[in-house]
Each structure stands twice: as structure tokens, then as C-alpha cells.
Design a protein around this motif. Structure first.
Motif, PDB file in Angstrom:
ATOM      1  N   ALA A 349       5.630 -12.097 -27.501  1.00 28.85           N
ATOM      2  CA  ALA A 349       6.074 -13.431 -27.908  1.00 28.85           C
ATOM      3  C   ALA A 349       4.882 -14.373 -28.035  1.00 28.85           C
ATOM      4  O   ALA A 349       4.822 -15.194 -28.962  1.00 28.85           O
ATOM      5  N   ALA A 350       3.918 -14.277 -27.115  1.00 32.49           N
ATOM      6  CA  ALA A 350       2.721 -15.118 -27.206  1.00 32.49           C
ATOM      7  C   ALA A 350       1.910 -14.781 -28.461  1.00 32.49           C
ATOM      8  O   ALA A 350       1.285 -15.659 -29.060  1.00 32.49           O
ATOM      9  N   ARG A 351       1.927 -13.535 -28.860  1.00 33.06           N
ATOM     10  CA  ARG A 351       1.223 -13.133 -30.082  1.00 33.06           C
ATOM     11  C   ARG A 351       1.716 -13.940 -31.277  1.00 33.06           C
ATOM     12  O   ARG A 351       0.935 -14.337 -32.151  1.00 33.06           O
ATOM     13  N   GLN A 352       3.006 -14.166 -31.327  1.00 28.34           N
ATOM     14  CA  GLN A 352       3.575 -14.877 -32.466  1.00 28.34           C
ATOM     15  C   GLN A 352       3.006 -16.282 -32.565  1.00 28.34           C
ATOM     16  O   GLN A 352       2.702 -16.770 -33.661  1.00 28.34           O
ATOM     17  N   ALA A 353       2.848 -16.962 -31.430  1.00 29.79           N
ATOM     18  CA  ALA A 353       2.296 -18.315 -31.454  1.00 29.79           C
ATOM     19  C   ALA A 353       0.796 -18.301 -31.726  1.00 29.79           C
ATOM     20  O   ALA A 353       0.295 -19.070 -32.548  1.00 29.79           O
ATOM     21  N   LEU A 354       0.068 -17.427 -31.042  1.00 25.54           N
ATOM     22  CA  LEU A 354      -1.379 -17.360 -31.233  1.00 25.54           C
ATOM     23  C   LEU A 354      -1.739 -17.021 -32.679  1.00 25.54           C
ATOM     24  O   LEU A 354      -2.748 -17.493 -33.210  1.00 25.54           O
ATOM     25  N   SER A 355      -0.895 -16.224 -33.313  1.00 27.31           N
ATOM     26  CA  SER A 355      -1.157 -15.826 -34.696  1.00 27.31           C
ATOM     27  C   SER A 355      -0.952 -16.970 -35.686  1.00 27.31           C
ATOM     28  O   SER A 355      -1.388 -16.887 -36.834  1.00 27.31           O
TER      29      SER A 355
END
Length: 471
Positions: A349-355
Motif C-alpha cells: 500500500a505504501a508503494r502506491q503512494a511513494l510511486s
């Protein structure tokens, strides 16, 4: 409230007296059921008594007198070991079910003219945004829509059903483990990645729990399945071959011959004879990033499955206001934008924001999940500095060492202040992102409380900053 009559004249033990358990107790009582309520936590018992409920210590009861156990979804069913109530129910031959199953039985027992439409959503990430988005589209299209389940209100607290109602339900794997008879007009599995393995034991068990959302579907029903990960892609292949329902594949990374997909933000519908461009999602203020494009594809496919016009769906996608705690801009102070992504409770889920941002001042940490943040290594170059909080601080610092600058802040207030100081000093437009990649339970009651604390910390900064806009 939806009265539950499936156990009228019988006795049901209800364990877990938070939102779900108390809502189920009210619904059962309204349907003529005797209930025996209990919780291991004294504070929860006191709260139930304060609301007028009578308690029964079911640990001392003769379980032969119970016709079912209504188990709150957070109570362990099988792993790491069955809860004592589960063990007692199993040894006494007492059925174990959850509030979604009570809802399903109520729907199934209703005459045809009272049966509502049901859209059920699950997946490792994106459930809440997709659920809220579908609810928004249905409301904008004039449907009598009720949104709940694992988001907002418990399902049995929603307004009672009628034939014109649409229930849009977010379902967790915990809830699905306790559900056997739900038949959804539209079932959605967005994506699957490793999560909650401490609860399910194995990845196979976790996938099986998610897959239960497809149970009982048949002719006339629709299954919307993401195909951007291997587990969902396999499910899509298998259920398409079974040919029991209409299957709509969705993707945010590739063209689909028959389905709904988004490429570089452009949403396409290829479910008909010709592929049609639906809209440019980059113009949708509250749906940034590829993960939200997948959410939009799922929502569009779902509402088309219950007959909402493509034009109505397109307009509602553009007007969606967004979801609290999911990439939510809470304030802009000077050139610094504060983004609340507290709902990101795992690395994926954090990947989605960081991306979604080229550079971030990243606040991360909390109660760590299996695997930590190692899978995010390809995104570490986007991290100007990480501000680490909670139990995961030391482990995250070790993972980031030599790859991204990091400082251990311990608590959220300290992290917010440090991130703002550094972001302001850069003199450029900057993003301070709370995307913890962790559960919240080491310092907060839940991810909502963590997000609210982030907002409060930012508002405290805004009170002393002369050029701030709170959102």
C-alpha cells in the motif's frame, strides 16, 4: 438497522463488543433472537452495559444452549490459534458466523421484491477507495445506496433493505472467513499480495479467504477481477473457464481484449464490440496514481454491471471527493503539502503512494508487518529523508541505511515537525507523506486514529504558520 430473523426464538452467543458485535446484537434482538453478549476486555463490556445491554459470561455457559456464535471479525478463527470461543463452539457443534453472513441470510430469506442489489469488494489494497468510489457513483446516478461493511458502518447498522436499494460492502479477509451464503450481484477482487499471514497461516489460506467473495454467484452476476498480479490473474482465468457468471478483467498496466483498463491514466472499456475511451483519470483530482486507476476501472466495471449508464459513471469519477486517510491532502503550508496515507498499513500500500510523487519526505513506521519495507527498495531514491516512528523504527533504519537518509523520531508529532522543518528549508515545493507501511496498534487504536493524529499535528503547525491552508 436490518433486523435479522434467521435465529428468531433461538439463542446466539455474540463475542466481541465493538462496532460489529453490538450492531449484530441489536439486529438479532430486533429479529426476535435471544443473545448472550461477552468480550474479554472489561472496557468493551462496560461500554456495552452503558448502552443498555445485559452481559452473559459465556466462558461459564453450557454451550449446548447456543444455536450459533456470532464472532467479531478481529477474533482469531484459526491462526495463530483458535480463540477460546471458537474452540468451545467447535467442541459443542455450534455454528460460527459473522455479521456479513447474518446479512446474507436475511437477504436470501427476503421475498424477491425486497431483495437489494449487492456489490461486494475485497482485495489487499484499494478496497476502501473503491468502495467509497462505487458508493459515490451510485449516489450520483440517483440510486438508493448504502455503504458499509469493513468501512464506515457495520452492515447490519445500515438502513433496512428494499428492492431498489444498493448495498456497497467492503469485505476483509477476516469477514469473508465467516461468510458462506452471500451472493453478490457484483463481486470485486482488486488485487492480492501477502498480508495478514499471521491470521491466515499461509498465502494459500489468505487467497482462499479472498476468493470466498465469489461464492454462490451464477448466471446474471458479475465478477470484476484485477489481473495485474499473479494470484488474481489465476483466479480470473479459472472463473472465466467455469463460465458461471460474467467476468470482467481490469488492469492499470496493460491492454485487455475484453475488460476495463487504464493506460497512462486513460480509462478504456473493451467489454462491448468496440473499445471506447471512457475518460482521462489524470483529470480526476482525487484519483492520482496507477493504483487509483485500477480502483477506477473496478468501480466503473461494477456500476456498469448493475446498469448505470457509462456517461453517469464517467461524470461521477471526475467528481469523486476522495477518501480520508488515503492519499488525502490535509494542508498546504507555504510550499509544503501534507498527505495523509495512514491507510497504508503494509509495504504494498505504501508503494502506491511513494510511486505517485517524484520526491517525498516520508513518515513511516508503526507495528511492522512481515517483510518490512525491503520490497520498496526501488523507490528509496524518491525519499529525500525518512522520519521513522513506532516499533519498526530500528528495523526500517537498518533497511534504509546507505540507500536513503533516515532519522528516528519515535512519535508522530516529532516526525511531523522534523519533516516540515526539512521540507521548508529546501525552498522548493515538497510533499510530506505519512504512508507508514505498518499497522498502527503500537501507538494508536487504528489507522484512522493515526491519520487523525497526523492531521492534528499538521494543524498545530498551521496555527503558527502564516501562509497555510488546511484541507
Amino acid at each position: 438497522m436490518i433486523p435479522v430473523t434467521a435465529f428468531a426464538g433461538k439463542t446466539v452467543a455474540v463475542f466481541g463488543l465493538a462496532r460489529t458485535g453490538l450492531a449484530a446484537a441489536r439486529a438479532l434482538i430486533a429479529g426476535g433472537t435471544r443473545v448472550a453478549l461477552w468480550d474479554d476486555k472489561p472496557a468493551s463490556r462496560d461500554a456495552a452495559v452503558a448502552e443498555g445491554f445485559e452481559l452473559t459470561d459465556i466462558s461459564r455457559s453450557d454451550w449446548a444452549g447456543y444455536d450459533a456464535l456470532m464472532l467479531s471479525p478481529g477474533v482469531p478463527l484459526t491462526h495463530p490459534e483458535p480463540h477460546w470461543t471458537v474452540a468451545k463452539a467447535n467442541s459443542s457443534g455450534v455454528e460460527i458466523l459473522g455479521d456479513i453472513e447474518l446479512f446474507a441470510r436475511t437477504v436470501n430469506a427476503s421475498p424477491e421484491h425486497r431483495r437489494p442489489r449487492i456489490i461486494a469488494i475485497t482485495g489487499t489494497n484499494g478496497k476502501s477507495t473503491t468502495t467509497a468510489l462505487i458508493g459515490h457513483i451510485c449516489a450520483e446516478a440517483g440510486r438508493d445506496v448504502r455503504v458499509g461493511g469493513n468501512i464506515g458502518q457495520g452492515v447490519l447498522s445500515l438502513d433496512d433493505m428494499h428492492g431498489g436499494a444498493v448495498y456497497v460492502l467492503e469485505l476483509s479477509s477476516y469477514q469473508l472467513d465467516l461468510t458462506t451464503s452471500l451472493r453478490a450481484d457484483v463481486s470485486i477482487i482488486l488485487n492480492i499480495s501477502p498480508d495478514h499471514l499471521e491470521r491466515h497461516g499461509t498465502m494459500a489460506n489468505y487467497v482462499a479467504a479472498k476468493r470466498r467473495i465469489l461464492l454462490n454467484q451464477g448466471k446474471g452476476d458479475t465478477a470484476v477481477i484485477g489481473v495485474d498480479d499473479e494470484w488474481c490473474s489465476q483466479i480470473c482465468t479459472e472463473i472465466t473457464a467455469a463460465n458461471r457468471r460474467t467476468t470482467v478483467a481490469i488492469s492499470a498496466s496493460k491492454t485487455i481484449g475484453r475488460g476495463v483498463y487504464a493506460l497512462d491514466g486513460l480509462l478504456y472499456d473493451s467489454t462491448g464490440e468496440r473499445t471506447a475511451e471512457v475518460c482521462d483519470l489524470k483529470r480526476a483530482r482525487s484519483l492520482p496514481g496507477r493504483h487509483n486507476w485500477q480502483n477506477a476501472a473496478a468501480a466503473y466495471a461494477a456500476v456498469r454491471g448493475i446498469g448505470i449508464d457509462a456517461g453517469q459513471a464517467r461524470r461521477a469519477l471526475m467528481s469523486f471527493p476522495g477518501l480520508a486517510h488515503r492519499m488525502e491532502t490535509v494542508a498546504i503550508l507555504g510550499k509544503v503539502r501534507f498527505v495523509n496515507d495512514s491507510k497504508a498499513t503494509n509495504a504494498d500500500a505504501a508503494r502506491q503512494a511513494l510511486s505517485s510523487y517524484p520526491k517525498v519526505y516520508w513518515i513511516a513506521g508503526g507495528q511492522p508487518k512481515s517483510g518490512g519495507i525491503e520490497d520498496l527498495a526501488d523507490l528509496f531514491p524518491r525519499v529525500v529523508r525518512a522520519y521513522l516512528i513506532g516499533e519498526a523504527g530500528e528495523a526500517f533504519a537498518g533497511t534504509l541505511k546507505g540507500k536513503a537518509d533516515a532519522v528516528r523520531c519515535g512519535d508522530l508529532d516529532t516526525a511531523v515537525q522534523a519533516a516540515f522543518r526539512d521540507a521548508s528549508a529546501s525552498g522548493r515545493e515538497a510533499i510530506v507523506l505519512l504512508s507508514p507501511a505498518c499497522a498502527s496498534f503500537d501507538q494508536f487504536a487504528d489507522f484512522e486514529a493515526r491519520g487523525d493524529a497526523f492531521r492534528a499535528a499538521v494543524q498545530a503547525l498551521a496555527a503558527t504558520h502564516s501562509t497555510g491552508d488546511a484541507a
